[in-house]
Design an enzyme around this catalytic site. Structure first.
Site, PDB file in Angstrom:
ATOM      1  CG  HIS A 146      -1.205  -8.670   0.417  1.00 24.43           C
ATOM      2  ND1 HIS A 146      -0.445  -7.385   0.389  1.00 24.43           N
ATOM      3  CD2 HIS A 146      -2.507  -8.829   0.076  1.00 24.43           C
ATOM      4  CE1 HIS A 146      -1.481  -6.859   0.334  1.00 24.43           C
ATOM      5  NE2 HIS A 146      -2.975  -7.324  -0.140  1.00 24.43           N
TER       6      HIS A 146
ATOM      7  CE1 TYR B 127      -3.288  -2.966   0.129  1.00 23.64           C
ATOM      8  CE2 TYR B 127      -3.799  -2.359   2.534  1.00 23.64           C
ATOM      9  CZ  TYR B 127      -3.975  -3.242   1.531  1.00 23.64           C
ATOM     10  OH  TYR B 127      -4.829  -4.126   1.720  1.00 23.64           O
TER      11      TYR B 127
END
Length: 264
Positions: free
Chosen positions: A99, A48
């Site tokens: 992830h 991110y």
């Protein structure tokens, strides 16, 4: 009542703030606003690019912080988590996730073994995964005997993931929903959602979040606007009845927003 208990005995707030696409420069203010409203769960990820800002926002608070290992770092999770902790300004995170399984790389089982070691070393208090399918979960559990505390997956009324949720329940894994409100606002304009919202004199977003909570899920809607943050948080005191839940259950279209975990 607003916490979920992991299979390792630790607890996590059910409702949190997702920070995907939240710029690093805006993250401190958004996170502090959320914490002031009562949020305690803050979700970020290395990919991110906002861990430094999230760290500034949670500084000095009792926030529960989640971050994630990106695909290109599955070969060295210890170094990757070290970098994330430095950006966050923390000695440890509450929850560290792989992830994506990225099965084409063939590294996720070894990466999971490394996360087990990182938990033992005190760098993360709990460990889990994101976007793993039952076949990927089977592989890491069989290799280590350690079951993830949580699996964060795309889940919303148009993509309800019943098979995965049943697997999680059978194995004591918390299901956490990303993109819980769908994408582009279509779900919030859905006639069934609007009707339930009008019935309870609540917003459509609150109804959808309350649906996730009614199913025992953890949910991390993204918001930065103060009104949206406040509106989402108010879903905690909305209780849908069985008829409401059943009506929303009927919206499932198996309509995916993100990529197929088998192809990442």
């Amino acid at each position: 009542m607003n916490d979920l208990t992991f299979n390792d005995g630790r607890t996590m707030p059910r409702l949190g703030l997702g920070t995907w696409k939240l710029p690093d420069s805006q993250a401190p203010v958004a996170v502090r606003r959320a914490l002031d409203l009562g949020y305690r769960l803050i979700d970020t990820a290395a990919i991110y690019g906002n861990e430094r800002g999230v760290g500034e926002g949670v500084h000095g608070s009792a926030a529960f912080v989640t971050t994630k290992l990106w695909n290109d770092r599955q070969g060295d999770p210890a170094a990757a988590l070290g970098e994330s902790l430095a950006l966050l300004g923390l000695d440890a995170v509450d929850l560290y996730l792989i992830h994506w399984p990225a099965p084409g790389q063939g590294e996720y089982v070894e990466a999971w073994k490394a996360l087990v070691d990182l938990r033992e070393a005190g760098k993360t208090r709990s460990i889990g995964v994101s976007n793993f399918l039952p076949e990927h979960l089977d592989a890491i559990i069989e290799a280590t005997g350690v079951t993830p505390a949580l699996n964060q997956i795309e889940l919303h009324p148009y993509h309800q993931r019943r098979e995965e949720r049943a697997y999680h329940e059978a194995h004591g894994i918390v299901t956490q929903s990303w993109s819980p409100l769908g994408q582009g606002g279509a779900l919030l304009r859905e006639s069934t959602i609007v009707r339930v919202a009008e019935k309870h004199a609540r917003s459509a977003a609150q109804v959808v979040i309350a649906w996730h909570l009614a199913h025992g899920l953890s949910v991390i809607p993204k918001a930065a606007d103060p009104d949206h943050l406040s509106d989402n948080y108010a879903a905690l005191d909305l209780t849908l009845d069985d008829e409401d839940v059943a009506a929303i259950d009927a919206l499932d279209r198996d309509e995916r927003i993100g990529p197929d975990p088998r192809e990442m």
